[in-house]
Motif scaffolding. Structure first.
Motif, PDB file in Angstrom:
ATOM      1  N   ILE A  66       0.844  -1.201   0.000  1.00 27.14           N
ATOM      2  CA  ILE A  66       0.000   0.000   0.000  1.00 27.14           C
ATOM      3  C   ILE A  66       0.876   1.247   0.000  1.00 27.14           C
ATOM      4  N   ILE A  69       2.215   1.974  -3.397  1.00 23.79           N
ATOM      5  CA  ILE A  69       1.237   2.598  -4.280  1.00 23.79           C
ATOM      6  C   ILE A  69       1.322   4.116  -4.174  1.00 23.79           C
ATOM      7  N   THR A  93      -4.710   7.602  -7.073  1.00 27.54           N
ATOM      8  CA  THR A  93      -4.056   6.918  -5.957  1.00 27.54           C
ATOM      9  C   THR A  93      -5.050   6.075  -5.175  1.00 27.54           C
ATOM     10  N   ILE A  97      -5.313   1.986  -4.530  1.00 25.29           N
ATOM     11  CA  ILE A  97      -5.392   1.399  -3.190  1.00 25.29           C
ATOM     12  C   ILE A  97      -6.619   0.503  -3.064  1.00 25.29           C
ATOM     13  N   TYR A  98      -7.766   0.993  -3.524  1.00 30.66           N
ATOM     14  CA  TYR A  98      -8.994   0.209  -3.407  1.00 30.66           C
ATOM     15  C   TYR A  98      -8.976  -1.017  -4.317  1.00 30.66           C
ATOM     16  N   TYR A 100      -6.293  -2.699  -4.932  1.00 32.54           N
ATOM     17  CA  TYR A 100      -5.441  -3.631  -4.186  1.00 32.54           C
ATOM     18  C   TYR A 100      -6.241  -4.319  -3.080  1.00 32.54           C
TER      19      TYR A 100
END
Length: 206
Positions: A66, A69, A93, A97-98, A100
């Motif tokens: 995370i 990222i 960004t 993240i979401y 992932y």
């Protein structure tokens, strides 16, 4: 997660996730894991010291990926951090993240759920707080703003949004959720923080 180089380790991780969905981590034993996988304890200990080492390795990899990222997003910018000026960068960004989290939803639902690890949730909050404290740009007039407290509020809110998303079945796509969060961040920065900056208390001379 990218822990896929070793098939046995991947199976152990998947089994831990399954067991954590059934009972608290504290009640899970190495024997539970090896019995479920039909492997001997020696095979488990080739990869991990104990169940705590197993969980820590998984969590550290998640936190690292995370963080990567965000670092990658920063490197793409010519100047400044993504927050809050460049809304497109903020959006991209959060989408990453979401996505992932979505790709690792089985584990994330467990680790951030009622049978999860509270210390990991604290690490997530601390990670977000650190990003904000170090990277939210403030003007000279706003240097007295309690950024650390605003960051604490923001990190708790972000964790809550992710937990709610996971618990409610992730009906929104990563793109939809990211757009929603971007709009919230923009509104807060343009409203609440702007009001604080313009507050005479923060602009008065010492």
């Amino acid at each position: 997660m990218s822990l896929k180089s070793d098939k046995t380790k991947k199976l152990i991780i998947d089994t831990l996730v399954k067991l954590m969905g059934e009972k608290d981590f504290d009640k899970i034993t190495v024997k539970d894991l090896t019995d479920a996988l039909d492997i001997n304890r020696g095979t488990f200990y080739l990869h991990y010291k104990d169940k705590y080492d197993l969980l820590e390795q998984i969590e550290n990899e998640i936190l690292g990926e995370i963080n990567e990222i965000v670092v990658t997003s920063q490197k793409k910018l010519t100047s400044g951090f993504i927050f809050p000026a460049n809304e497109e960068a903020v959006l991209n960004t959060f989408i990453s993240i979401y996505r992932y989290i979505n790709e690792n939803a089985d584990f994330m639902k467990i680790i951030l759920g009622p049978n999860g690890d509270l210390s990991f949730q604290m690490k997530i909050r601390n990670l977000v707080e650190d990003w904000l404290v170090l990277n939210v740009p403030v003007s000279d007039a706003a240097e007295k703003l309690p950024i650390k407290y605003l960051a604490a509020i923001a990190s708790s809110a972000q964790l809550g949004i992710i937990q709610k998303w996971l618990k409610s079945g992730m009906k929104e796509t990563p793109e939809e959720l990211a757009s929603f969060v971007r709009d919230i961040i923009s509104s807060i920065y343009k409203g609440v923080i702007k009001d604080l900056i313009e507050n005479p208390y923060y602009n008065k001379k010492d």
